[in-house]
Design a protein around this motif. Structure first.
Motif, short mmCIF file in Angstrom:
data_model
loop_
_atom_site.label_atom_id
_atom_site.label_comp_id
_atom_site.label_asym_id
_atom_site.label_seq_id
_atom_site.Cartn_x
_atom_site.Cartn_y
_atom_site.Cartn_z
N PRO A 22 0.85 -1.19 0.00
CA PRO A 22 0.00 0.00 0.00
C PRO A 22 0.89 1.25 0.00
CG PRO A 22 0.09 -0.97 2.19
CD PRO A 22 0.85 -1.90 1.27
N HIS A 23 0.29 2.41 -0.13
CA HIS A 23 1.09 3.62 0.03
C HIS A 23 1.82 3.51 1.36
CE1 HIS A 23 -0.21 5.78 -3.47
NE2 HIS A 23 -1.46 5.49 -3.19
N LEU A 24 3.05 3.97 1.39
CA LEU A 24 3.93 3.79 2.55
C LEU A 24 3.16 3.97 3.86
CD1 LEU A 24 6.74 3.27 3.64
CD2 LEU A 24 7.25 5.69 3.33
N ASP A 25 3.09 2.90 4.64
CA ASP A 25 2.27 2.91 5.85
C ASP A 25 3.05 2.52 7.11
OD1 ASP A 25 2.61 0.23 5.27
OD2 ASP A 25 0.49 -0.29 5.51
N GLU A 26 4.35 2.64 7.07
CA GLU A 26 5.16 2.39 8.27
C GLU A 26 5.20 3.66 9.11
OE1 GLU A 26 6.69 -0.32 9.51
OE2 GLU A 26 6.06 -1.62 7.87
N ALA A 27 5.01 3.51 10.41
CA ALA A 27 4.97 4.67 11.32
C ALA A 27 6.34 5.30 11.53
CB ALA A 27 4.38 4.25 12.67
N VAL A 28 7.39 4.50 11.42
CA VAL A 28 8.75 4.97 11.67
C VAL A 28 9.49 5.06 10.34
CG1 VAL A 28 10.91 4.46 12.90
CG2 VAL A 28 8.71 3.92 13.96
N ARG A 44 15.41 3.83 10.06
CA ARG A 44 15.58 3.21 11.38
C ARG A 44 15.44 1.70 11.33
NH1 ARG A 44 12.92 6.62 15.62
NH2 ARG A 44 13.31 4.80 16.91
N GLY A 45 14.84 1.16 10.26
CA GLY A 45 14.73 -0.29 10.10
C GLY A 45 13.79 -0.96 11.08
N GLU A 46 12.87 -0.23 11.64
CA GLU A 46 11.93 -0.79 12.62
C GLU A 46 10.60 -1.09 11.93
OE1 GLU A 46 11.76 2.07 15.82
OE2 GLU A 46 13.93 1.97 16.11
N TYR A 47 10.63 -2.05 11.04
CA TYR A 47 9.45 -2.37 10.24
C TYR A 47 8.41 -3.08 11.09
CZ TYR A 47 12.98 -1.57 6.61
OH TYR A 47 13.97 -1.03 5.83
N ASP A 57 10.77 3.57 -1.52
CA ASP A 57 10.68 4.36 -0.29
C ASP A 57 10.44 3.52 0.96
OD1 ASP A 57 11.12 6.68 -1.69
OD2 ASP A 57 9.02 7.31 -1.70
N TYR A 58 9.94 2.32 0.82
CA TYR A 58 9.65 1.47 1.97
C TYR A 58 10.91 1.08 2.75
CZ TYR A 58 4.75 0.17 2.24
OH TYR A 58 3.40 0.17 2.47
N LEU A 59 12.07 1.04 2.09
CA LEU A 59 13.28 0.48 2.69
C LEU A 59 14.42 1.48 2.69
CD1 LEU A 59 13.17 -2.97 0.85
CD2 LEU A 59 12.09 -2.35 3.03
#
Length: 192
Positions: A47-53, A57-60, A98-100
Motif C-alpha cells: 500500500p502507500h507507505l504505511d510504516e509509522a517509523v 531506522r529499520g523498525e518495520y 521508499d519502503y526500505l
C-alpha cells in the motif's frame, strides 16, 4: 556469486514493462558470472507507505514491509525496469523504493527504461533517488522508445544494438556490485 534483482517497476494492466523485464532477464541469463531474478512488484502489493517509523531506522512493523525487505536484502545489485510517466518513474516503483533503506545501501544499480523518449527522464529521477539510498548507479543505460522499439506501441521489438548496450550495463553492474561487497554487512539484512 553476485546476485542481481531485476525489478519490474509497473503494475498496470497491459503493461509493456513485463516484455522489457523478460528481455532483460533473457539477456542476463546468457552470462555465468552472476545470478539473476525477476522481481515483479505485482507480487509485492505494497500500500502507500504505511510504516509509522522512517525506513532509515529499520523498525518495520508491517508484514508486507518485512517480506519486501527480506527479498531486497538478498541481492548485491539491481536493474530497475521503469516506464516513464509524466517525466518520471512510476508511482508504484517509487513507493516500493521508499519502503526500505538499509537493504538498498552499498549496492549497485542499472536502469532499463521505456517511453516516449526511451524513458530517459524516469531513469534520471531514479538516479537521484539512488544517490540518497547509497546505491551506486552505473553509467550505461538501456532505453526503449515506444515509437521505434515497440510495434504499435505494444509489442517489444528491440533493435539489435540494444543487446550490446545491455551487455555493457551488465558488465558495469556486476563489477560495481562486487566492488561494493566489502561495504555491506556479512549477514543478510533482516528486520524484526
Amino acid at each position: 556469486m553476485t546476485r542481481i534483482g531485476i525489478i519490474l517497476g509497473s503494475t498496470r494492466p497491459n503493461r509493456n514493462g513485463e516484455q522489457v523485464a523478460r528481455w532483460v532477464l533473457d539477456q542476463a541469463q546468457q552470462r555465468d558470472d552472476a545470478e539473476f531474478e525477476l522481481i515483479d512488484l505485482r507480487d509485492y502489493p505494497l500500500p502507500h507507505l504505511d510504516e509509522a517509523v522512517t525506513p532509515s531506522r529499520g523498525e518495520y512493523q508491517n508484514e508486507h514491509t518485512k517480506q519486501w525487505a527480506a527479498k531486497i536484502a538478498q541481492f548485491d545489485g539491481y536493474i530497475f525496469v521503469t516506464p516513464e510517466y509524466n517525466h518520471s518513474t512510476s508511482g508504484v516503483l517509487k513507493n516500493a523504493i521508499d519502503y526500505l533503506y538499509a537493504e538498498w545501501n552499498n549496492k549497485a544499480a542499472g536502469f532499463v527504461s521505456y517511453g516516449g523518449v526511451g524513458g530517459a527522464r524516469a531513469a534520471e529521477h531514479l538516479r537521484l533517488i539512488a544517490g540518497e539510498l547509497q546505491i551506486a548507479d552505473v553509467r550505461q543505460q538501456v532505453t526503449f522508445s515506444l515509437m521505434t522499439d515497440f510495434e504499435n506501441y505494444q509489442t517489444l521489438q528491440p533493435k539489435p544494438f540494444h543487446e550490446m548496450t545491455m551487455k555493457v550495463l551488465l558488465d558495469q553492474l556486476i563489477a560495481w556490485s562486487g566492488a561494493l561487497a566489502p561495504l555491506r554487512p556479512k549477514a543478510t539484512l533482516t528486520r524484526a
